[in-house]
Design a protein around this motif. Structure first.
Motif, PDB file in Angstrom:
ATOM      1  N   LYS A  63      31.272  25.672  36.922  1.00  0.00           N
ATOM      2  CA  LYS A  63      32.412  24.961  36.334  1.00  0.00           C
ATOM      3  C   LYS A  63      33.086  25.737  35.211  1.00  0.00           C
ATOM      4  O   LYS A  63      34.189  25.389  34.792  1.00  0.00           O
ATOM      5  N   THR A  64      32.426  26.792  34.713  1.00  0.00           N
ATOM      6  CA  THR A  64      32.935  27.437  33.505  1.00  0.00           C
ATOM      7  C   THR A  64      33.255  28.918  33.661  1.00  0.00           C
ATOM      8  O   THR A  64      33.848  29.510  32.762  1.00  0.00           O
ATOM      9  N   LEU A  65      32.874  29.531  34.786  1.00  0.00           N
ATOM     10  CA  LEU A  65      33.007  30.982  34.919  1.00  0.00           C
ATOM     11  C   LEU A  65      34.463  31.442  34.935  1.00  0.00           C
ATOM     12  O   LEU A  65      35.303  30.909  35.647  1.00  0.00           O
ATOM     13  N   ALA A  66      34.726  32.459  34.129  1.00  0.00           N
ATOM     14  CA  ALA A  66      36.024  33.143  34.108  1.00  0.00           C
ATOM     15  C   ALA A  66      35.755  34.577  33.694  1.00  0.00           C
ATOM     16  O   ALA A  66      34.684  34.900  33.188  1.00  0.00           O
ATOM     17  N   GLY A  67      36.723  35.445  33.922  1.00  0.00           N
ATOM     18  CA  GLY A  67      36.529  36.817  33.463  1.00  0.00           C
ATOM     19  C   GLY A  67      37.365  37.819  34.217  1.00  0.00           C
ATOM     20  O   GLY A  67      38.122  37.466  35.130  1.00  0.00           O
ATOM     21  N   GLU A  68      37.229  39.084  33.814  1.00  0.00           N
ATOM     22  CA  GLU A  68      37.962  40.153  34.475  1.00  0.00           C
ATOM     23  C   GLU A  68      37.243  41.485  34.266  1.00  0.00           C
ATOM     24  O   GLU A  68      36.507  41.668  33.291  1.00  0.00           O
ATOM     25  N   ILE A  69      37.461  42.392  35.201  1.00  0.00           N
ATOM     26  CA  ILE A  69      36.887  43.727  35.159  1.00  0.00           C
ATOM     27  C   ILE A  69      38.019  44.735  35.313  1.00  0.00           C
ATOM     28  O   ILE A  69      38.889  44.575  36.178  1.00  0.00           O
ATOM     29  N   THR A  70      38.017  45.781  34.486  1.00  0.00           N
ATOM     30  CA  THR A  70      39.032  46.829  34.541  1.00  0.00           C
ATOM     31  C   THR A  70      38.360  48.188  34.732  1.00  0.00           C
ATOM     32  O   THR A  70      37.370  48.492  34.064  1.00  0.00           O
ATOM     33  N   VAL A  71      38.908  48.989  35.643  1.00  0.00           N
ATOM     34  CA  VAL A  71      38.383  50.327  35.930  1.00  0.00           C
ATOM     35  C   VAL A  71      39.485  51.355  35.691  1.00  0.00           C
ATOM     36  O   VAL A  71      40.623  51.165  36.135  1.00  0.00           O
ATOM     37  N   MET A  72      39.163  52.431  34.997  1.00  0.00           N
ATOM     38  CA  MET A  72      40.126  53.511  34.820  1.00  0.00           C
ATOM     39  C   MET A  72      40.110  54.412  36.059  1.00  0.00           C
ATOM     40  O   MET A  72      39.054  54.916  36.450  1.00  0.00           O
ATOM     41  N   VAL A  73      41.271  54.599  36.661  1.00  0.00           N
ATOM     42  CA  VAL A  73      41.368  55.390  37.883  1.00  0.00           C
ATOM     43  C   VAL A  73      40.867  56.819  37.662  1.00  0.00           C
ATOM     44  O   VAL A  73      40.212  57.402  38.531  1.00  0.00           O
ATOM     45  N   LYS A  74      41.147  57.384  36.499  1.00  0.00           N
ATOM     46  CA  LYS A  74      40.746  58.773  36.236  1.00  0.00           C
ATOM     47  C   LYS A  74      39.234  58.953  36.142  1.00  0.00           C
ATOM     48  O   LYS A  74      38.746  60.081  36.129  1.00  0.00           O
ATOM     49  N   SER A  75      38.491  57.847  36.067  1.00  0.00           N
ATOM     50  CA  SER A  75      37.036  57.956  36.026  1.00  0.00           C
ATOM     51  C   SER A  75      36.412  57.913  37.418  1.00  0.00           C
ATOM     52  O   SER A  75      35.195  58.025  37.563  1.00  0.00           O
ATOM     53  N   MET A  76      37.231  57.778  38.457  1.00  0.00           N
ATOM     54  CA  MET A  76      36.721  57.695  39.822  1.00  0.00           C
ATOM     55  C   MET A  76      36.343  59.083  40.330  1.00  0.00           C
ATOM     56  O   MET A  76      37.152  60.009  40.297  1.00  0.00           O
ATOM     57  N   TYR A  98      49.792  54.307  37.302  1.00  0.00           N
ATOM     58  CA  TYR A  98      48.971  53.093  37.379  1.00  0.00           C
ATOM     59  C   TYR A  98      47.537  53.434  36.962  1.00  0.00           C
ATOM     60  O   TYR A  98      46.663  53.627  37.818  1.00  0.00           O
ATOM     61  N   PRO A  99      47.284  53.550  35.669  1.00  0.00           N
ATOM     62  CA  PRO A  99      45.990  54.072  35.194  1.00  0.00           C
ATOM     63  C   PRO A  99      44.797  53.146  35.390  1.00  0.00           C
ATOM     64  O   PRO A  99      43.656  53.595  35.313  1.00  0.00           O
ATOM     65  N   HIS A 100      45.052  51.857  35.651  1.00  0.00           N
ATOM     66  CA  HIS A 100      43.944  50.907  35.733  1.00  0.00           C
ATOM     67  C   HIS A 100      43.925  50.141  37.064  1.00  0.00           C
ATOM     68  O   HIS A 100      44.964  49.882  37.659  1.00  0.00           O
ATOM     69  N   ILE A 101      42.715  49.779  37.473  1.00  0.00           N
ATOM     70  CA  ILE A 101      42.477  48.850  38.575  1.00  0.00           C
ATOM     71  C   ILE A 101      41.800  47.628  37.964  1.00  0.00           C
ATOM     72  O   ILE A 101      40.904  47.775  37.123  1.00  0.00           O
ATOM     73  N   LYS A 102      42.229  46.442  38.354  1.00  0.00           N
ATOM     74  CA  LYS A 102      41.701  45.241  37.693  1.00  0.00           C
ATOM     75  C   LYS A 102      41.392  44.136  38.701  1.00  0.00           C
ATOM     76  O   LYS A 102      42.108  43.954  39.688  1.00  0.00           O
ATOM     77  N   TYR A 103      40.302  43.411  38.429  1.00  0.00           N
ATOM     78  CA  TYR A 103      39.976  42.196  39.189  1.00  0.00           C
ATOM     79  C   TYR A 103      39.853  41.046  38.193  1.00  0.00           C
ATOM     80  O   TYR A 103      39.092  41.131  37.225  1.00  0.00           O
ATOM     81  N   VAL A 104      40.597  39.965  38.441  1.00  0.00           N
ATOM     82  CA  VAL A 104      40.586  38.790  37.562  1.00  0.00           C
ATOM     83  C   VAL A 104      40.124  37.578  38.350  1.00  0.00           C
ATOM     84  O   VAL A 104      40.701  37.252  39.400  1.00  0.00           O
ATOM     85  N   ILE A 105      39.074  36.919  37.874  1.00  0.00           N
ATOM     86  CA  ILE A 105      38.583  35.701  38.525  1.00  0.00           C
ATOM     87  C   ILE A 105      39.568  34.563  38.279  1.00  0.00           C
ATOM     88  O   ILE A 105      39.956  34.302  37.142  1.00  0.00           O
ATOM     89  N   LYS A 106      39.957  33.898  39.360  1.00  0.00           N
ATOM     90  CA  LYS A 106      40.883  32.763  39.255  1.00  0.00           C
ATOM     91  C   LYS A 106      40.204  31.426  39.509  1.00  0.00           C
ATOM     92  O   LYS A 106      40.617  30.396  38.974  1.00  0.00           O
ATOM     93  N   SER A 107      39.171  31.426  40.335  1.00  0.00           N
ATOM     94  CA  SER A 107      38.449  30.183  40.621  1.00  0.00           C
ATOM     95  C   SER A 107      37.095  30.502  41.235  1.00  0.00           C
ATOM     96  O   SER A 107      36.887  31.589  41.780  1.00  0.00           O
ATOM     97  N   VAL A 108      36.191  29.544  41.143  1.00  0.00           N
ATOM     98  CA  VAL A 108      34.873  29.666  41.767  1.00  0.00           C
ATOM     99  C   VAL A 108      34.894  28.910  43.085  1.00  0.00           C
ATOM    100  O   VAL A 108      35.187  27.720  43.123  1.00  0.00           O
ATOM    101  N   GLU A 109      34.612  29.627  44.163  1.00  0.00           N
ATOM    102  CA  GLU A 109      34.571  28.978  45.482  1.00  0.00           C
ATOM    103  C   GLU A 109      33.221  28.299  45.696  1.00  0.00           C
ATOM    104  O   GLU A 109      33.147  27.176  46.188  1.00  0.00           O
ATOM    105  N   SER A 110      32.151  28.977  45.344  1.00  0.00           N
ATOM    106  CA  SER A 110      30.807  28.414  45.435  1.00  0.00           C
ATOM    107  C   SER A 110      29.891  29.209  44.519  1.00  0.00           C
ATOM    108  O   SER A 110      30.058  30.410  44.363  1.00  0.00           O
ATOM    109  N   LEU A 111      28.938  28.529  43.903  1.00  0.00           N
ATOM    110  CA  LEU A 111      27.987  29.205  43.035  1.00  0.00           C
ATOM    111  C   LEU A 111      26.753  28.320  42.929  1.00  0.00           C
ATOM    112  O   LEU A 111      26.805  27.230  42.362  1.00  0.00           O
ATOM    113  N   GLU A 112      25.642  28.787  43.485  1.00  0.00           N
ATOM    114  CA  GLU A 112      24.429  27.987  43.542  1.00  0.00           C
ATOM    115  C   GLU A 112      23.294  28.651  42.781  1.00  0.00           C
ATOM    116  O   GLU A 112      23.195  29.880  42.728  1.00  0.00           O
TER     117      GLU A 112
END
Length: 199
Positions: A63-76, A98-112
């Protein structure tokens, strides 16, 4: 009756308190991995400039999870310097524009709960790469660890261990050239693992 409802509401708010866990790009434990497999060539790579945060209540992350992860492309890195230059060039991910790649959580589909403060399931989010954003569902695993003398070496406060994996389609992000589909797969597998600290 109104007073009773008020106290029930306050009790509910107090019982679900999110904690912020920070993932530092200076930690060697935070890493993204990517892989491309084709009949002609398999490519495996890593990125170690990974940062972000997660917000969660360890008692009810669904019910509470949120967050984001950012990756620098030049570190790949893929293990071959010339290939890394191509990967970061304007013909591919264009690290300059476009120096960054990012994933942002928008909702939890399932978490057990899996026991021992571990949870597993799926989250829905937005993945941004090469200036374009698409919706991506990721499989995720969370492990909450209370801070102790043993965990101080990993970071101050409580810890949150995060693991996630998903796939992205290069054409969804405007990445297209002659070798996509032959030497580089159209669908890229992505994995992430990291440790967030609350201190």
């Amino acid at each position: 009756m109104t007073r009773l409802l008020f106290f029930i509401l306050i009790a509910g708010l107090l019982s679900a308190q999110s904690v912020k866990y920070t993932l530092s790009d200076k930690s060697e434990r935070n890493q993204a991995r990517f892989s491309s497999e084709t009949p002609l060539e398999d490519v495996y790579g890593t990125a170690d400039a990974v940062s972000g945060f997660a917000m969660a209540d360890a008692t009810d992350p669904a019910k509470t999870l949120a967050g984001e992860i950012t990756v620098m492309v030049k570190s790949m890195k893929t293990g071959i310097d010339l290939r890394d230059e191509h990967l970061q060039s304007a013909n591919w991910l264009d690290a300059e524009q476009y120096p960054h790649i990012k994933y942002v959580i928008k909702s939890v589909e399932s978490l057990e709960s899996k026991g021992d403060s571990k949870f597993a399931g799926k989250v829905n989010g937005e993945f941004t790469m090469h200036g374009k954003t698409s919706k991506v569902t990721a499989e995720i695993e969370l492990t909450f660890i209370k801070g102790s003398e043993k965990t101080k070496a990993l970071g101050a406060g409580d810890l949150l261990v995060v693991k996630a994996n998903f796939e992205v389609k290069l054409s969804d992000y405007g990445v297209a050239n002659d070798v996509v589909g032959s030497k580089v797969a159209e669908n890229i597998k992505v994995e992430f693992s990291g440790v967030g600290t609350s201190g």
